[in-house]
Motif scaffolding. Structure first.
Motif, mmCIF file in Angstrom:
data_model
loop_
_atom_site.group_PDB
_atom_site.id
_atom_site.type_symbol
_atom_site.label_atom_id
_atom_site.label_comp_id
_atom_site.label_asym_id
_atom_site.label_seq_id
_atom_site.Cartn_x
_atom_site.Cartn_y
_atom_site.Cartn_z
ATOM 1 N N ALA A 1 0.844 -1.203 0.000
ATOM 2 C CA ALA A 1 0.000 0.000 0.000
ATOM 3 C C ALA A 1 0.878 1.252 0.000
ATOM 4 O O ALA A 1 0.621 2.205 -0.742
ATOM 5 C CB ALA A 1 -0.931 -0.013 1.214
ATOM 6 N N ALA A 2 1.945 1.234 0.803
ATOM 7 C CA ALA A 2 2.859 2.381 0.850
ATOM 8 C C ALA A 2 3.549 2.592 -0.495
ATOM 9 O O ALA A 2 3.938 3.708 -0.840
ATOM 10 C CB ALA A 2 3.904 2.174 1.952
ATOM 11 N N GLY A 3 3.684 1.517 -1.263
ATOM 12 C CA GLY A 3 4.299 1.606 -2.589
ATOM 13 C C GLY A 3 3.306 1.984 -3.679
ATOM 14 O O GLY A 3 3.643 1.946 -4.860
ATOM 15 N N GLY A 4 2.068 2.337 -3.305
ATOM 16 C CA GLY A 4 1.096 2.839 -4.284
ATOM 17 C C GLY A 4 0.234 1.768 -4.910
ATOM 18 O O GLY A 4 -0.436 2.011 -5.917
ATOM 19 N N CYS A 5 0.193 0.570 -4.325
ATOM 20 C CA CYS A 5 -0.605 -0.531 -4.901
ATOM 21 C C CYS A 5 -2.041 -0.508 -4.377
ATOM 22 O O CYS A 5 -2.316 -0.016 -3.283
ATOM 23 C CB CYS A 5 0.009 -1.884 -4.523
ATOM 24 S SG CYS A 5 1.699 -2.117 -5.105
ATOM 25 N N HIS A 6 -2.950 -1.058 -5.174
ATOM 26 C CA HIS A 6 -4.277 -1.425 -4.676
ATOM 27 C C HIS A 6 -4.084 -2.747 -3.937
ATOM 28 O O HIS A 6 -3.372 -3.633 -4.438
ATOM 29 C CB HIS A 6 -5.263 -1.619 -5.824
ATOM 30 C CG HIS A 6 -5.357 -0.422 -6.723
ATOM 31 N ND1 HIS A 6 -5.819 0.789 -6.273
ATOM 32 C CD2 HIS A 6 -5.031 -0.242 -8.033
ATOM 33 C CE1 HIS A 6 -5.782 1.662 -7.261
ATOM 34 N NE2 HIS A 6 -5.300 1.068 -8.341
ATOM 35 N N VAL B 1 -8.066 -3.575 10.242
ATOM 36 C CA VAL B 1 -6.856 -3.396 9.425
ATOM 37 C C VAL B 1 -7.210 -2.674 8.131
ATOM 38 O O VAL B 1 -6.538 -1.729 7.712
ATOM 39 C CB VAL B 1 -6.215 -4.773 9.125
ATOM 40 C CG1 VAL B 1 -5.198 -4.676 8.002
ATOM 41 C CG2 VAL B 1 -5.564 -5.340 10.385
ATOM 42 N N ARG B 2 -8.300 -3.098 7.500
ATOM 43 C CA ARG B 2 -8.723 -2.464 6.244
ATOM 44 C C ARG B 2 -9.038 -0.984 6.450
ATOM 45 O O ARG B 2 -8.618 -0.129 5.674
ATOM 46 C CB ARG B 2 -9.956 -3.167 5.663
ATOM 47 C CG ARG B 2 -10.258 -2.767 4.222
ATOM 48 C CD ARG B 2 -11.729 -2.824 3.888
ATOM 49 N NE ARG B 2 -12.507 -1.836 4.630
ATOM 50 C CZ ARG B 2 -12.590 -0.548 4.320
ATOM 51 N NH1 ARG B 2 -11.947 -0.062 3.277
ATOM 52 N NH2 ARG B 2 -13.304 0.271 5.076
ATOM 53 N N ALA B 3 -9.761 -0.686 7.534
ATOM 54 C CA ALA B 3 -10.153 0.700 7.792
ATOM 55 C C ALA B 3 -8.913 1.588 7.977
ATOM 56 O O ALA B 3 -8.834 2.687 7.427
ATOM 57 C CB ALA B 3 -11.049 0.759 9.027
ATOM 58 N N PRO C 1 -6.106 6.922 0.786
ATOM 59 C CA PRO C 1 -7.456 7.163 0.267
ATOM 60 C C PRO C 1 -7.560 7.086 -1.257
ATOM 61 O O PRO C 1 -8.655 6.894 -1.781
ATOM 62 C CB PRO C 1 -7.775 8.583 0.769
ATOM 63 C CG PRO C 1 -6.457 9.199 1.106
ATOM 64 C CD PRO C 1 -5.544 8.092 1.487
ATOM 65 N N GLU C 2 -6.450 7.223 -1.965
ATOM 66 C CA GLU C 2 -6.516 7.216 -3.441
ATOM 67 C C GLU C 2 -6.486 5.795 -4.017
ATOM 68 O O GLU C 2 -6.677 5.615 -5.224
ATOM 69 C CB GLU C 2 -5.323 7.978 -4.024
ATOM 70 C CG GLU C 2 -4.971 9.222 -3.255
ATOM 71 C CD GLU C 2 -5.207 10.474 -4.061
ATOM 72 O OE1 GLU C 2 -4.459 10.672 -5.012
ATOM 73 O OE2 GLU C 2 -6.146 11.228 -3.701
ATOM 74 N N GLN C 3 -6.195 4.815 -3.177
ATOM 75 C CA GLN C 3 -6.053 3.440 -3.676
ATOM 76 C C GLN C 3 -7.232 2.584 -3.233
ATOM 77 O O GLN C 3 -7.895 2.883 -2.240
ATOM 78 C CB GLN C 3 -4.747 2.837 -3.125
ATOM 79 C CG GLN C 3 -3.503 3.530 -3.658
ATOM 80 C CD GLN C 3 -2.345 3.522 -2.668
ATOM 81 O OE1 GLN C 3 -1.747 4.556 -2.362
ATOM 82 N NE2 GLN C 3 -2.015 2.341 -2.158
#
Ligand code: NAD
Length: 275
Positions: A37-42, A56-58, A65-67
């Protein structure tokens, strides 16, 4: 393990990719999910523990928020549920680029006493679960013509230890399965590798140490690099193997254990000083 644990490495090509991680509610799976996630992945989080997964998801969705950050409460041993989860994630994000098959359990008991039900459960989750998820991901990825599958084996799939028959055997089988899938799917553009962590300082390991059931000082002393692994070490390995940086690597079992499995002495370094 705090919620802020992240890996350091970031690979630009991973940005925007869709990554599914099993066993993502805690431990190494959570650490890897955070790093992707920190690397910009969905990121799709899969775990049998739906309650923990929701929190965890929340937290992850609020931080990114963009992913697309989604959760699916399912067992890795359920082909229909896993097929639905991965198919839905692919539809919503446009692809399935990386599948991290991390969910697993440990089972420590002397072989003469090992309950057959515990043996079956270990093989079911550690081996069959990896196959179920790899097969579902492989169907999507081979059709796409690209993808990366990462299976979690263990240092104890490479070297043995007493009272771990079900664990060692299932993790060694994951290493073999990884090679089979790698050679089968290479021509379709899908790479398959295994992560093989040594002892990692997760919350679980820390709590076992606090309860006096694990001697961290002895483990460090037994390890050539004199350290335990961190969740970030394993997440960094996952990022590397998922990235195009490792485009020529497939069918490998990548051990991250501070040199433990390379050391044939098998006794603490202090015990052999000067010999
Ligand atoms: N922690 C270590 O030192 C270490 C070392 C070597 C290998 N490993 C391997 O790494 C993986 C993760 O280990 P960990 O220490 O983070 O474990 P953990 O127990 O902290 O987390 C495992 C997660 O998998 C989930 N899970 C269990 N069964 C499942 C199922 N049937 N379907 C879906 N999810 C399920 C659990 O709910 C849990 O959230 C395991 O495969 C483990 O064998 C860990």
């Amino acid at each position: 393990m705090s919620d802020t644990t992240t890996a350091g490495a970031v690979y630009a090509d991973l940005r925007g990719r869709s990554v599914s991680v099993t066993g993502a509610a805690r431990g190494l799976g959570l650490s890897m999910a955070r790093a992707f996630a920190a690397g910009g992945c969905h990121v799709q989080l899969i775990d049998i523990d739906g309650e923990e997964l929701d929190g965890v998801r929340a937290r992850l969705a609020a931080a990114h928020p963009e992913q697309t950050i989604e959760a699916s409460a399912a067992s890795v041993t359920d082909p229909a549920a896993i097929g639905d989860a991965l198919g839905g994630f692919q539809e919503r994000t446009g692809s399935l680029d990386v599948m991290v098959n991390n969910a697993g359990i440990s089972a420590n008991a002397p072989s003469l006493d090992l309950d057959i039900e515990l043996w079956k459960r270990s093989v079911d989750i550690n081996l069959t679960g990896v196959f179920v998820c790899a097969q579902a991901a492989g169907r999507i990825m081979t059709a796409q013509g690209r993808g990366v599958v990462l299976n979690t084996s263990s240092m104890y799939g490479v070297v043995a230890a007493p009272a771990r028959a079900a664990y060692c055997a299932s993790k060694a089988a994951v290493a073999s399965l990884t090679k089979v899938l790698a050679v089968e799917w290479a021509s379709a553009g899908v790479r398959v590798n295994a992560l093989a962590p040594g002892y990692v300082e997760t919350d679980l390991v820390a709590s076992l140490a606090a309860a006096g059931r694990l001697d961290l000082t002895a483990l460090r002393s037994r390890t050539p690099l004199s350290r335990l692994g961190s969740p970030g070490d394993i997440a960094n390995l996952a990022l590397f193997l998922a990235s195009d940086v490792s485009a020529n690597i497939t069918g490998q079992v990548m051990v991250s254990d501070g040199g433990w499995s390379a050391d044939g002495f098998g006794i603490t370094a202090t015990a052999v000083t000067g010999q």
